[in-house]
Design a protein around this motif. Structure first.
Motif, PDB file in Angstrom:
ATOM      1  N   MET A 154      19.121  22.219  -5.350  1.00 31.35           N
ATOM      2  CA  MET A 154      20.398  21.956  -4.644  1.00 31.35           C
ATOM      3  C   MET A 154      20.190  21.982  -3.119  1.00 31.35           C
ATOM      4  O   MET A 154      20.593  21.074  -2.408  1.00 31.35           O
ATOM      5  CB  MET A 154      21.405  23.028  -5.080  1.00 31.35           C
ATOM      6  N   LEU A 155      19.496  23.072  -2.653  1.00 32.40           N
ATOM      7  CA  LEU A 155      19.230  23.194  -1.204  1.00 32.40           C
ATOM      8  C   LEU A 155      18.380  22.034  -0.718  1.00 32.40           C
ATOM      9  O   LEU A 155      18.600  21.485   0.359  1.00 32.40           O
ATOM     10  CB  LEU A 155      18.501  24.508  -0.920  1.00 32.40           C
ATOM     11  N   LYS A 156      17.399  21.636  -1.580  1.00 31.96           N
ATOM     12  CA  LYS A 156      16.505  20.532  -1.212  1.00 31.96           C
ATOM     13  C   LYS A 156      17.310  19.230  -1.073  1.00 31.96           C
ATOM     14  O   LYS A 156      17.105  18.459  -0.135  1.00 31.96           O
ATOM     15  CB  LYS A 156      15.417  20.381  -2.283  1.00 31.96           C
ATOM     16  N   ALA A 157      18.254  19.027  -2.019  1.00 32.20           N
ATOM     17  CA  ALA A 157      19.071  17.798  -1.977  1.00 32.20           C
ATOM     18  C   ALA A 157      19.917  17.772  -0.707  1.00 32.20           C
ATOM     19  O   ALA A 157      20.057  16.733  -0.058  1.00 32.20           O
ATOM     20  CB  ALA A 157      19.955  17.727  -3.217  1.00 32.20           C
ATOM     21  N   ILE A 158      20.467  18.947  -0.328  1.00 29.94           N
ATOM     22  CA  ILE A 158      21.297  19.001   0.893  1.00 29.94           C
ATOM     23  C   ILE A 158      20.432  18.703   2.115  1.00 29.94           C
ATOM     24  O   ILE A 158      20.802  17.925   2.996  1.00 29.94           O
ATOM     25  CB  ILE A 158      21.963  20.391   1.024  1.00 29.94           C
ATOM     26  N   LYS A 159      19.233  19.307   2.133  1.00 29.06           N
ATOM     27  CA  LYS A 159      18.328  19.091   3.274  1.00 29.06           C
ATOM     28  C   LYS A 159      17.950  17.603   3.375  1.00 29.06           C
ATOM     29  O   LYS A 159      17.977  17.020   4.457  1.00 29.06           O
ATOM     30  CB  LYS A 159      17.075  19.958   3.102  1.00 29.06           C
ATOM     31  N   GLU A 160      17.639  16.987   2.226  1.00 25.99           N
ATOM     32  CA  GLU A 160      17.247  15.569   2.239  1.00 25.99           C
ATOM     33  C   GLU A 160      18.410  14.694   2.699  1.00 25.99           C
ATOM     34  O   GLU A 160      18.218  13.734   3.445  1.00 25.99           O
ATOM     35  CB  GLU A 160      16.765  15.150   0.851  1.00 25.99           C
ATOM     36  N   PHE A 161      19.627  15.068   2.284  1.00 25.42           N
ATOM     37  CA  PHE A 161      20.809  14.314   2.724  1.00 25.42           C
ATOM     38  C   PHE A 161      20.943  14.412   4.247  1.00 25.42           C
ATOM     39  O   PHE A 161      21.150  13.415   4.940  1.00 25.42           O
ATOM     40  CB  PHE A 161      22.058  14.874   2.029  1.00 25.42           C
ATOM     41  N   LEU A 162      20.793  15.658   4.772  1.00 27.28           N
ATOM     42  CA  LEU A 162      20.969  15.871   6.213  1.00 27.28           C
ATOM     43  C   LEU A 162      19.858  15.207   7.020  1.00 27.28           C
ATOM     44  O   LEU A 162      20.039  14.889   8.195  1.00 27.28           O
ATOM     45  CB  LEU A 162      21.039  17.369   6.522  1.00 27.28           C
ATOM     46  N   GLN A 163      18.702  14.989   6.398  1.00 20.77           N
ATOM     47  CA  GLN A 163      17.625  14.274   7.099  1.00 20.77           C
ATOM     48  C   GLN A 163      17.781  12.756   6.968  1.00 20.77           C
ATOM     49  O   GLN A 163      16.997  12.018   7.545  1.00 20.77           O
ATOM     50  CB  GLN A 163      16.270  14.710   6.542  1.00 20.77           C
ATOM     51  N   GLY A 164      18.777  12.325   6.189  1.00 18.79           N
ATOM     52  CA  GLY A 164      19.061  10.890   6.073  1.00 18.79           C
ATOM     53  C   GLY A 164      18.205  10.181   5.038  1.00 18.79           C
ATOM     54  O   GLY A 164      18.166   8.948   5.015  1.00 18.79           O
ATOM     55  N   LYS A 165      17.537  10.948   4.150  1.00 21.47           N
ATOM     56  CA  LYS A 165      16.640  10.286   3.189  1.00 21.47           C
ATOM     57  C   LYS A 165      17.375   9.319   2.248  1.00 21.47           C
ATOM     58  O   LYS A 165      16.872   8.223   2.000  1.00 21.47           O
ATOM     59  CB  LYS A 165      15.855  11.334   2.408  1.00 21.47           C
ATOM     60  N   PRO A 166      18.596   9.670   1.764  1.00 23.62           N
ATOM     61  CA  PRO A 166      19.272   8.704   0.876  1.00 23.62           C
ATOM     62  C   PRO A 166      19.640   7.408   1.601  1.00 23.62           C
ATOM     63  O   PRO A 166      19.797   6.374   0.979  1.00 23.62           O
ATOM     64  CB  PRO A 166      20.551   9.441   0.434  1.00 23.62           C
ATOM     65  N   PHE A 167      19.786   7.449   2.935  1.00 23.48           N
ATOM     66  CA  PHE A 167      20.197   6.253   3.687  1.00 23.48           C
ATOM     67  C   PHE A 167      19.008   5.472   4.233  1.00 23.48           C
ATOM     68  O   PHE A 167      19.169   4.392   4.789  1.00 23.48           O
ATOM     69  CB  PHE A 167      21.101   6.646   4.868  1.00 23.48           C
ATOM     70  N   GLY A 168      17.810   6.063   4.126  1.00 19.66           N
ATOM     71  CA  GLY A 168      16.626   5.396   4.680  1.00 19.66           C
ATOM     72  C   GLY A 168      16.646   5.384   6.192  1.00 19.66           C
ATOM     73  O   GLY A 168      15.998   4.549   6.832  1.00 19.66           O
ATOM     74  N   HIS A 169      17.386   6.322   6.799  1.00 26.19           N
ATOM     75  CA  HIS A 169      17.480   6.381   8.269  1.00 26.19           C
ATOM     76  C   HIS A 169      17.830   7.809   8.658  1.00 26.19           C
ATOM     77  O   HIS A 169      18.665   8.431   7.998  1.00 26.19           O
ATOM     78  CB  HIS A 169      18.572   5.420   8.760  1.00 26.19           C
ATOM     79  N   PRO A 170      17.219   8.359   9.728  1.00 24.69           N
ATOM     80  CA  PRO A 170      17.581   9.725  10.135  1.00 24.69           C
ATOM     81  C   PRO A 170      19.065   9.826  10.480  1.00 24.69           C
ATOM     82  O   PRO A 170      19.628   8.909  11.090  1.00 24.69           O
ATOM     83  CB  PRO A 170      16.711   9.974  11.381  1.00 24.69           C
ATOM     84  N   LEU A 171      19.710  10.936  10.108  1.00 24.20           N
ATOM     85  CA  LEU A 171      21.157  11.063  10.265  1.00 24.20           C
ATOM     86  C   LEU A 171      21.576  11.481  11.687  1.00 24.20           C
ATOM     87  O   LEU A 171      22.545  10.957  12.237  1.00 24.20           O
ATOM     88  CB  LEU A 171      21.666  12.112   9.249  1.00 24.20           C
ATOM     89  N   HIS A 172      20.833  12.425  12.284  1.00 23.41           N
ATOM     90  CA  HIS A 172      21.234  12.967  13.590  1.00 23.41           C
ATOM     91  C   HIS A 172      21.355  11.874  14.664  1.00 23.41           C
ATOM     92  O   HIS A 172      22.408  11.767  15.314  1.00 23.41           O
ATOM     93  CB  HIS A 172      20.237  14.059  14.011  1.00 23.41           C
ATOM     94  N   PRO A 173      20.320  11.016  14.837  1.00 30.89           N
ATOM     95  CA  PRO A 173      20.475   9.977  15.868  1.00 30.89           C
ATOM     96  C   PRO A 173      21.528   8.930  15.522  1.00 30.89           C
ATOM     97  O   PRO A 173      22.032   8.250  16.407  1.00 30.89           O
ATOM     98  CB  PRO A 173      19.076   9.338  15.976  1.00 30.89           C
ATOM     99  N   SER A 174      21.883   8.800  14.228  1.00 29.91           N
ATOM    100  CA  SER A 174      22.941   7.831  13.872  1.00 29.91           C
ATOM    101  C   SER A 174      24.313   8.359  14.269  1.00 29.91           C
ATOM    102  O   SER A 174      25.202   7.594  14.649  1.00 29.91           O
ATOM    103  CB  SER A 174      22.969   7.577  12.358  1.00 29.91           C
ATOM    104  N   LEU A 175      24.494   9.685  14.174  1.00 30.99           N
ATOM    105  CA  LEU A 175      25.817  10.267  14.424  1.00 30.99           C
ATOM    106  C   LEU A 175      26.075  10.567  15.895  1.00 30.99           C
ATOM    107  O   LEU A 175      27.220  10.664  16.326  1.00 30.99           O
ATOM    108  CB  LEU A 175      25.964  11.580  13.635  1.00 30.99           C
ATOM    109  N   VAL A 176      24.983  10.740  16.662  1.00 34.49           N
ATOM    110  CA  VAL A 176      25.116  11.307  18.001  1.00 34.49           C
ATOM    111  C   VAL A 176      25.955  10.420  18.941  1.00 34.49           C
ATOM    112  O   VAL A 176      26.572  10.897  19.881  1.00 34.49           O
ATOM    113  CB  VAL A 176      23.698  11.596  18.570  1.00 34.49           C
ATOM    114  N   HIS A 177      26.034   9.111  18.619  1.00 33.90           N
ATOM    115  CA  HIS A 177      26.830   8.204  19.475  1.00 33.90           C
ATOM    116  C   HIS A 177      28.315   8.568  19.473  1.00 33.90           C
ATOM    117  O   HIS A 177      29.003   8.354  20.460  1.00 33.90           O
ATOM    118  CB  HIS A 177      26.693   6.758  18.990  1.00 33.90           C
ATOM    119  N   PHE A 178      28.792   9.096  18.341  1.00 38.33           N
ATOM    120  CA  PHE A 178      30.236   9.348  18.218  1.00 38.33           C
ATOM    121  C   PHE A 178      30.723  10.434  19.184  1.00 38.33           C
ATOM    122  O   PHE A 178      31.643  10.189  19.960  1.00 38.33           O
ATOM    123  CB  PHE A 178      30.603   9.677  16.762  1.00 38.33           C
ATOM    124  N   PRO A 179      30.130  11.663  19.173  1.00 38.84           N
ATOM    125  CA  PRO A 179      30.630  12.657  20.133  1.00 38.84           C
ATOM    126  C   PRO A 179      30.415  12.218  21.579  1.00 38.84           C
ATOM    127  O   PRO A 179      31.309  12.418  22.421  1.00 38.84           O
ATOM    128  CB  PRO A 179      29.825  13.927  19.813  1.00 38.84           C
TER     129      PRO A 179
END
Ligand code: FES
Length: 275
Positions: free
Chosen positions: A1-26
């Motif tokens: 479960m923890l591994k799945a959450i970590k992989e989600f937060l790293q953007g693995k399901p989307f094939g793209h890192p999540l942090h740099p994708s979101l940072v434009h919004f704030p």
């Protein structure tokens, strides 16, 4: 479960890192909030400007919290002895400092005047300070990616990256062997980063077997211990060169030069490097 959450937060399901994708919004919302603040001084009769600045600031804070979580996961994935860890920590602390300023800023705006009025001076100055912190921190974040390749290609890997470098020396060899780690402590597809008398190498477990090869890619020195594995090939996280871990041969460019490989064995459940 923890591994799945970590992989989600790293953007693995989307094939793209999540942090740099979101940072434009704030960033976009905080800049927009400041523009509304400034406009409220020039168009004093326009009653929606100061409330609009407050709303966009609140939305920016919400997005900043959402962006910080994958950023923290990316930060945790950087080796503790990586030269960029300190800069990544500064980037994180500056962002947290900016979030702290924006929280105070929002609280100071919580009591809107019933009359049209410009944004009060203290919140306005706090917005300038917040934007300045974020601008410098964003510059640091850019250097982490563009100069050091931090976070690049890690979303393609499904096992943890090594948290530190294991430093050994041939002078500590016993019967010609240098012990590195217990075999059972390494999961399939996981790597160790080992430095032995100045040679930096990646050690990986694949289908129960252990292989060792030079850590730095022969194309532009990408860290192969942080790469991903496909059959018996390691893929460089930076530009996707592939090498056969058994022979070191290039199987996919842009790299043209093969890797050095090293001899490893398992004795009594312990992975050991041949001196
Ligand atoms: S550094 Fe490895 S492919 Fe470019």
């Amino acid at each position: 479960m923890l591994k799945a959450i970590k992989e989600f937060l790293q953007g693995k399901p989307f094939g793209h890192p999540l942090h740099p994708s979101l940072v434009h919004f704030p960033i976009g919302l905080f800049v927009l909030s400041l523009l509304f603040d400034l406009a409220s001084y020039f168009f004093r009769e326009t009653e929606w400007l100061a409330p609009a600045a407050r709303s966009t600031l609140g939305l920016g804070l919400l997005m900043a919290f959402l962006t910080a979580v994958p950023g923290l996961v990316d930060w945790l994935d950087i080796r503790s002895d990586h030269p960029s860890k300190g800069r990544a920590t500064t980037h994180m602390l500056l962002n947290l400092g900016a979030i702290g300023l924006y929280v105070i800023n929002l609280l100071l705006r919580a009591d809107p005047s019933p009359q049209p009025a410009p944004t009060p001076l203290i919140p306005l100055l706090l917005s300038f300070a917040g934007i300045s912190l974020i601008a410098y921190s964003g510059y640091l974040g850019g250097t982490l990616v563009y100069d050091d390749g931090i976070g690049v290609g890690r979303h393609r890997r499904h096992t943890p990256t090594p948290g530190k470098t294991i430093r050994v020396s041939t002078s500590n060899a016993r019967d010609g062997l240098i012990p590195l780690a217990r075999l059972e402590d390494l999961q399939d597809g996981e790597t160790l980063r080992v430095e032995c008398d100045g040679y930096v190498m990646a050690v990986v477990k694949l289908e129960g077997e252990i292989f060792a090869f030079q850590d730095f890619c022969t194309h532009r020195y990408g860290p192969l211990s942080e790469g991903s594995f496909h059959d018996h090939q390691v893929e460089c996280p930076w530009h996707r060169s592939r090498f056969d871990v058994r022979t070191g041969k290039v199987t996919q460019g842009p790299a043209k030069i093969d890797l050095k490989t090293f001899e490893v064995t398992v004795v009594d459940g312990e992975i050991a490097l041949r001196a």
